[in-house]
Design an enzyme around this catalytic site. Structure first.
Site, PDB file in Angstrom:
ATOM      1  N   LYS A  26       4.813   0.731   4.941  1.00 48.44           N
ATOM      2  CA  LYS A  26       3.479   1.566   5.760  1.00 48.44           C
ATOM      3  C   LYS A  26       2.721   0.878   4.432  1.00 48.44           C
ATOM      4  O   LYS A  26       1.311   1.219   4.789  1.00 48.44           O
ATOM      5  CB  LYS A  26       4.605   2.607   5.616  1.00 48.44           C
ATOM      6  CG  LYS A  26       3.070   3.917   6.188  1.00 48.44           C
ATOM      7  CD  LYS A  26       3.946   4.642   6.539  1.00 48.44           C
ATOM      8  CE  LYS A  26       5.095   6.225   5.304  1.00 48.44           C
ATOM      9  NZ  LYS A  26       3.518   6.992   4.850  1.00 48.44           N
ATOM     10  N   SER A  27       2.637   1.573   3.456  1.00 47.21           N
ATOM     11  CA  SER A  27       1.384   0.992   2.764  1.00 47.21           C
ATOM     12  C   SER A  27       0.383  -0.386   3.117  1.00 47.21           C
ATOM     13  O   SER A  27      -0.682  -0.107   2.968  1.00 47.21           O
ATOM     14  CB  SER A  27       1.711   0.867   1.052  1.00 47.21           C
ATOM     15  OG  SER A  27       2.572   2.107   0.744  1.00 47.21           O
ATOM     16  N   ARG A  31      -3.261  -0.662   4.883  1.00 44.59           N
ATOM     17  CA  ARG A  31      -4.443  -1.173   3.848  1.00 44.59           C
ATOM     18  C   ARG A  31      -4.994  -2.385   5.030  1.00 44.59           C
ATOM     19  O   ARG A  31      -6.383  -3.013   4.544  1.00 44.59           O
ATOM     20  CB  ARG A  31      -3.896  -1.722   2.501  1.00 44.59           C
ATOM     21  CG  ARG A  31      -3.345  -0.649   1.301  1.00 44.59           C
ATOM     22  CD  ARG A  31      -2.838  -1.219   0.205  1.00 44.59           C
ATOM     23  NE  ARG A  31      -2.811   0.028  -0.774  1.00 44.59           N
ATOM     24  CZ  ARG A  31      -2.148   1.183  -0.511  1.00 44.59           C
ATOM     25  NH1 ARG A  31      -1.153   2.058   0.417  1.00 44.59           N
ATOM     26  NH2 ARG A  31      -1.834   2.157  -1.587  1.00 44.59           N
ATOM     27  N   SER A 172      -0.551   8.308  -9.110  1.00 47.12           N
ATOM     28  CA  SER A 172      -1.077   7.932  -7.423  1.00 47.12           C
ATOM     29  C   SER A 172      -1.659   6.927  -7.208  1.00 47.12           C
ATOM     30  O   SER A 172      -2.468   6.614  -7.620  1.00 47.12           O
ATOM     31  CB  SER A 172      -1.984   9.348  -6.581  1.00 47.12           C
ATOM     32  OG  SER A 172      -2.518   9.393  -6.141  1.00 47.12           O
ATOM     33  N   ASP A 325       8.749   8.090  -2.958  1.00 43.34           N
ATOM     34  CA  ASP A 325       9.322   8.167  -1.485  1.00 43.34           C
ATOM     35  C   ASP A 325      11.400   8.552  -1.210  1.00 43.34           C
ATOM     36  O   ASP A 325      11.615   8.642  -0.560  1.00 43.34           O
ATOM     37  CB  ASP A 325       8.815   7.212  -1.050  1.00 43.34           C
ATOM     38  CG  ASP A 325       6.474   8.052  -0.360  1.00 43.34           C
ATOM     39  OD1 ASP A 325       6.418   8.926  -0.581  1.00 43.34           O
ATOM     40  OD2 ASP A 325       5.927   6.874   0.192  1.00 43.34           O
ATOM     41  N   LYS A 352       4.268  16.528  -1.289  1.00 45.08           N
ATOM     42  CA  LYS A 352       3.846  15.184  -0.559  1.00 45.08           C
ATOM     43  C   LYS A 352       4.428  15.962   0.967  1.00 45.08           C
ATOM     44  O   LYS A 352       3.331  16.952   1.488  1.00 45.08           O
ATOM     45  CB  LYS A 352       5.674  14.256  -0.776  1.00 45.08           C
ATOM     46  CG  LYS A 352       5.549  13.712  -1.679  1.00 45.08           C
ATOM     47  CD  LYS A 352       4.148  12.259  -1.656  1.00 45.08           C
ATOM     48  CE  LYS A 352       4.810  11.909  -2.981  1.00 45.08           C
ATOM     49  NZ  LYS A 352       3.015  10.661  -2.612  1.00 45.08           N
ATOM     50  N   ARG A 399      11.246  11.895   6.018  1.00 45.86           N
ATOM     51  CA  ARG A 399      12.016  11.333   4.782  1.00 45.86           C
ATOM     52  C   ARG A 399      13.454  12.684   4.502  1.00 45.86           C
ATOM     53  O   ARG A 399      13.966  11.898   4.511  1.00 45.86           O
ATOM     54  CB  ARG A 399      11.772  10.533   3.736  1.00 45.86           C
ATOM     55  CG  ARG A 399      10.692   9.555   4.009  1.00 45.86           C
ATOM     56  CD  ARG A 399       9.545   8.552   2.885  1.00 45.86           C
ATOM     57  NE  ARG A 399       8.834   8.375   2.776  1.00 45.86           N
ATOM     58  CZ  ARG A 399       8.705   7.026   3.436  1.00 45.86           C
ATOM     59  NH1 ARG A 399      10.040   6.455   3.646  1.00 45.86           N
ATOM     60  NH2 ARG A 399       7.507   6.475   3.534  1.00 45.86           N
TER      61      ARG A 399
HETATM   62  C1  S3P Z   1       1.633   5.295  -0.731  1.00 47.12           C
HETATM   63  C2  S3P Z   1       1.295   5.786  -2.184  1.00 47.12           C
HETATM   64  C3  S3P Z   1       2.768   6.840  -2.473  1.00 47.12           C
HETATM   65  C4  S3P Z   1       3.604   7.063  -1.473  1.00 47.12           C
HETATM   66  C5  S3P Z   1       2.906   7.643  -0.317  1.00 47.12           C
HETATM   67  C6  S3P Z   1       2.562   5.853   0.302  1.00 47.12           C
HETATM   68  C7  S3P Z   1       0.144   4.504  -0.581  1.00 47.12           C
HETATM   69  O1  S3P Z   1       1.950   8.199  -3.019  1.00 47.12           O
HETATM   70  O2  S3P Z   1       4.516   8.973  -1.938  1.00 47.12           O
HETATM   71  O3  S3P Z   1       3.947   7.154   0.877  1.00 47.12           O
HETATM   72  O4  S3P Z   1       0.494   3.949   0.012  1.00 47.12           O
HETATM   73  O5  S3P Z   1      -0.732   3.850  -1.294  1.00 47.12           O
HETATM   74  P1  S3P Z   1       0.697   8.435  -3.552  1.00 47.12           P
HETATM   75  O6  S3P Z   1       0.604   7.271  -4.321  1.00 47.12           O
HETATM   76  O7  S3P Z   1       0.000   9.528  -3.552  1.00 47.12           O
HETATM   77  O8  S3P Z   1       1.864   9.177  -4.817  1.00 47.12           O
END
Ligand code: S3P
Length: 444
Positions: A26-27, A31, A172, A325, A352, A399
């Site tokens: 997902k991340s 991006r 974060s 997560d 979250k 989740r």
């Molecule tokens: C993410 C960062 C995390 C995570 C989120 C995805 C990201 O959040 O919980 O599901 O893609 O940068 P935080 O960085 O705010 O903790």
């Protein structure tokens, strides 16, 4: 329970077996779309996660003027406008449930002279945006938000942005990434420091797209990240690895359902994302990684997971960002372990998709598990087996829904989850995939 809710029930299952092809990360998917939309030329993306969160980001990137086209399953093309080339969207941008999509996009537009309104679902409208918006004002952006820091947010990008030197106090990656994206159109060098190491996909991908990013470890811990503004990003292909945060669910299911043996190939194994697998191994889990390889600047490998007896452990609090997560599913594994598992350093879990700490504790208690709530974490008293039989409230958190369905596959009595619609935000095929491995998940 709302009338349209989608409750599901999970029952004790036979050994899980086969290959779990979990969806794209997902991340990295968010991006890839955003950097593609800011680059010059056409970026081809394969393995993109086609879940609600990411599709909302695709719509937003399109609304700012980039061409975003789906060619086939997971196959996308993004034709960007170049850094600073975004135009004003015609309508309000709705990010649904996604903190990542909305916060990264706020950063990406904050140094371009356009105005946009950001909103989301009832869960996202409760989540703090000030952590991103406040530092964005240092670049010259202006905003209005409900009650100071909640969506809906109106953000006006800076006409004459300036670079910043800023210390990020929250652990974060979303905040860090938003500021890195804003820095791209601010003349000069922006420097960010962060006391904890958070996921670094933005830094890696920025380098791949041609931005000048420098990273320096700080003697007191943490790191400083510098990026040169007025960057020219050039389109590159992105091959999205499979999501370790999604792999976590079949992996823990295989550990707790006796006799299971699963293969989960092609999983992203960036060291800042693998805290859960490290912790599970410390608990005695039989998880073997084979064929480690690099793909598009990220480590990837194949996992083999076999049912294991687990022991409770103390999870180092500094590991939290690398598995933030994964606490819902770790708590489930801990309930089946022998002895207490101590988890601390979890303040971020309160903000979250739900107050995840409270939701996990309530779910565990509904299943008859003894758990102690701490200010910044919890202690799960593993008893080797779980009674089950309760109903879990998901609070619009994908989740929480998936973790407690996994619990039901090995608990003595079935587990009910009140609403599973949110699973579509990150893992739309969860139910089908789990059933294909032998999981007894059915309509409640
Ligand atoms: C993410 C960062 C995390 C995570 C989120 C995805 C990201 O959040 O919980 O599901 O893609 O940068 P935080 O960085 O705010 O903790």
């Amino acid at each position: 329970m709302p009338a349209s809710a989608r409750p599901l029930k999970a029952r004790r299952s036979p050994p899980l077996a086969g290959t779990a092809l979990v969806p794209g990360d997902k991340s990295i998917s968010h991006r890839a779309l955003i950097l593609g939309g800011m680059a010059i030329g056409e970026s081809r993306i394969s393995g993109l996660l086609e879940a609600e969160d990411v599709l909302n980001t695709a719509n937003a990137v399109r609304a700012f003027g980039a061409l975003v086209v789906r060619d086939g399953q997971g196959e996308w093309r993004v034709h960007g406008t170049g850094v600073g080339g975004w135009r004003k969207p015609d309508d309000v941008l709705d990010f649904g449930n996604s903190g990542t999509g909305s916060r990264l996009m706020m950063g990406a537009m904050a140094t371009t002279p356009v105005m946009a309104v950001f909103t989301g679902d009832a869960s996202l409208r409760k989540r703090p945006m000030g952590r991103v918006l406040e530092p964005l004002t240092l670049f010259g952006a202006e905003y209005e938000a409900r009650d100071g820091g909640l969506m809906p947010v109106m953000l006006k990008g800076a006409a004459q942005p300036i670079c910043i030197d800023y210390r990020i106090t929250v652990a974060s990656a979303q905040v860090k990434s938003a500021l890195l994206l804003a820095a791209l159109n601010a003349p000069g060098r922006t420097r960010l420091t962060q006391p904890q190491l958070t996921r670094d996909h933005t830094e890696r991908m920025l380098k791949a797209f041609g931005a000048a990013v420098a990273i320096e470890a700080l003697p007191e811990g943490g790191e400083a990240i510098s990026v040169m503004g007025e960057a020219e990003l050039t389109a590159v292909p992105v091959d999205v690895p499979r999501d370790p945060s999604s792999a976590a669910f079949p992996a823990v299911a295989a550990l707790i359902v006796p006799g299971s043996n699963l293969s989960i190939p092609g999983v992203l194994l960036n060291a800042r994302r693998t805290g859960l697998f490290d912790t599970l191994r410390e608990m005695g889990a039989d998880i073997v990684v084979s064929n480690p390889r690099e793909s598009g600047g990220e480590m990837v490998g194949d996992l083999m997971v076999r049912a294991s007896s687990l022991q409770g452990v103390e999870v180092p609090p500094e590991r939290a960002p690398s598995m933030i997560d994964e606490y819902p599913i770790l708590a489930v594994a801990a309930a089946f372990a022998d002895g207490p598992t101590v988890m601390r350093g979890l303040d971020e879990l309160r903000v979250k998709e739900s107050d995840r700490l409270a939701a996990i504790i309530a779910g565990l208690r509904a299943a008859g598990v003894t758990v102690q709530e701490l200010d910044d974490g919890m202690v799960v008293e593993g008893a080797g087996a779980v009674r089950g039989g309760g109903t879990v409230t998901t609070h619009m958190d994908h989740r929480i829904a998936m973790a407690f369905l996994v619990m039901g596959l090995a608990s003595q009595n079935p587990m009910m989850v009140d609403d599973t619609r949110m699973i579509a935000t990150s893992f739309p095929d969860f139910e089908t995939l789990m059933r294909g491995l032998g999981a007894a998940i059915e309509a409640a």
